[in-house]
Design an enzyme around this catalytic site. Structure first.
Site, PDB file in Angstrom:
ATOM      1  N   ASP A  86     -10.738 -37.849 -52.086  1.00  0.00           N
ATOM      2  CA  ASP A  86     -10.528 -36.679 -52.954  1.00  0.00           C
ATOM      3  C   ASP A  86     -10.451 -37.047 -54.437  1.00  0.00           C
ATOM      4  OD1 ASP A  86      -8.113 -37.906 -53.074  1.00  0.00           O
ATOM      5  OD2 ASP A  86      -6.923 -36.214 -52.326  1.00  0.00           O
ATOM      6  N   ASP A 199     -31.938 -60.136 -94.030  1.00  0.00           N
ATOM      7  CA  ASP A 199     -32.504 -60.543 -92.738  1.00  0.00           C
ATOM      8  C   ASP A 199     -33.677 -61.497 -92.960  1.00  0.00           C
ATOM      9  OD1 ASP A 199     -33.286 -60.599 -90.074  1.00  0.00           O
ATOM     10  OD2 ASP A 199     -34.235 -58.621 -90.133  1.00  0.00           O
TER      11      ASP A 199
END
Ligand code: SPV
Ligand code: MG
Length: 428
Positions: A86, A199
């Site tokens: 349940d 980067d």
């Protein structure tokens, strides 16, 4: 009944005993893909789990359940009764329960629920299973397994512990099932940005590995590493060994040379593409250096970024796979995905197996389903956590400066309760 578990404990046996008393017990064992979509990658593959259930006394038949939703199996077998604990009355399983109730009602079937007992012992078993998934060998081999099970993998960028946890834990209910990221992308752009640097391969491998270590400490999902150009071949072979030892699943290296700039600049900056032969040598050297079976080296083709045309892309793709590349990444900075799809179609005519990777930062209108249908296998969301996180921080900083106090920033902040939920005392 339906089960996704890869370990049978006394709680399972107890509910099976109750269920078998109600009639012939059919068990739907969830496919690897369905389990991975909402829980974690199963430690035992579907076939093993199926055999396990087939050999439990009281089980009449075992069938495959390919989705989290019960719809297909219920419509096929039309059981008189569905048995479940349940615990699914609340939380992400609630819509599944509603769907089961509707289908059962349509033919007069019945739902029987037994009380679910939370048990510290069972939770400990699950915790152990999760920590096993984070071990280097098990984590690294999982990317190949997931590719085989799912066909399409989605990866999200992570650059530290907290972004790793977001990739690990974000799950949504979706079309009667659940949707979550399969893997994480360690991006050179985002690692560099997190350190306030451009980067350009300035953030060295030692620092990049530190980011990975932070992520690995608190997560279990496979990691795909952005290896930039791979550097000198003499250095690349060492990078491979380190990544394997750490438990990374795949490195992607791009066919550029000299001072690397981010691909999204395209031809606005000077970028040099490597000769096919040189890059093939680098791939082959990496494959030779590799010690484990499952680690993957993916070759990233920059010809579309540098506007060199599809013939160049094609020559490179087949040369790189011949040199040993385990996957091909094709990149584009166009909003229109046509050139990506043209490549996929051309490549798939001759090679049905080598995984294709895309990073849809620019061509971001294409859905994962469309990519899969075309023949793409890995979709990487390369920078969205970075691009959404920093503006939020800037806005909070500005708000505090404007108001000479922090109160006005309150609504922008995550609650301490949410932070505690995201960061458990004992992770993974
Ligand atoms: C990265 O995330 O660092 C990448 C992808 O390499 S891209 O920024 O699109 O080049
Ligand atoms: Mg990069």
């Amino acid at each position: 009944m339906c089960f996704s578990t890869d370990m049978i404990h006394s709680g399972h046996i107890e509910i099976i005993r109750k269920a078998e008393k109600l009639g012939n017990l059919i068990i739907g064992v969830m496919s690897d893909e369905a389990v991975a979509s909402y829980k974690r990658f199963p430690l035992l593959p579907y076939e093993e789990r199926k055999t396990m259930f087939e050999n439990i006394t009281g089980v009449t038949k075992v069938v495959e359940q390919k989705t989290l939703s019960y719809k297909d199996v219920l419509e096929k077998y039309r059981p008189d009764i569905v048995v479940h604990g349940d615990d699914w009355k609340e939380g992400f399983q609630k819509p599944l329960r509603n769907e089961v109730c509707t289908i059962l009602a349509s033919y007069g079937g019945q739902l029987v629920e037994f009380p679910y007992s939370k048990n510290e012992k069972y939770e400990e078993i699950e915790r152990r299973a999760r920590s096993e998934l984070s071990l280097p060998d098990i984590r690294s081999s999982r990317l190949r397994k997931m590719l085989a099970a799912k066909g399409l993998i989605i990866a999200m960028e992570a650059h530290d512990g907290i972004t790793g946890l977001i990739c690990e834990k974000t799950v949504i209910s979706d079309q009667g099932g659940a949707h979550q990221f399969d893997a994480m992308w360690s991006s050179s752009l985002c690692d560099s940005t997190a350190e306030g640097k451009p980067d350009i391969e300035l953030v060295d491998m030692t620092s990049r590995f530190r980011h990975i270590n932070e992520i690995m400490e608190v997560t279990t999902k496979p990691i795909i590493f952005d290896g930039d150009t791979g550097g000198l071949t003499e250095h690349f072979v060492y990078t491979i060994r380190t990544l394997e030892r750490m438990g990374v699943s795949m490195i992607i290296i791009e066919d550029k040379t000299g001072l690397k700039k981010n691909s999204l600049f395209g031809t606005e900056v000077t970028q040099t593409q490597d000769f096919i032969e040189n890059f093939c040598e680098k791939i082959a050297a990496g494959k030779k250096a590799q010690k484990t079976r499952d680690f993957m080296i993916c070759a990233r083709i920059e010809s579309l970024i540098l506007e060199r045309g599809m013939e160049d892309v094609s020559a490179r793709a087949f040369a790189f796979t011949r040199a040993g590349a385990d996957a091909i990444m094709i990149h584009s900075r166009k909003k229109d995905p046509s050139e990506i799809f043209e490549f996929v179609e051309m490549f798939r005519k001759e090679d049905m197996l080598t995984p294709i990777v895309v990073v849809p930062t620019s061509f971001n209108t294409v859905t994962e389903e469309e990519f899969k249908e075309k023949g793409v296998n890995i979709v990487i969301y390369a920078n969205q956590l970075t691009k959404t996180g920093f503006p939020a921080m800037q806005a909070a900083a500005r708000t505090i400066l404007e108001n000479h106090r922090a109160k006005e920033a309150d609504d922008m902040c995550m609650s301490i309760k949410d932070i505690i939920t995201l960061i458990p005392e004992e992770t993974s």
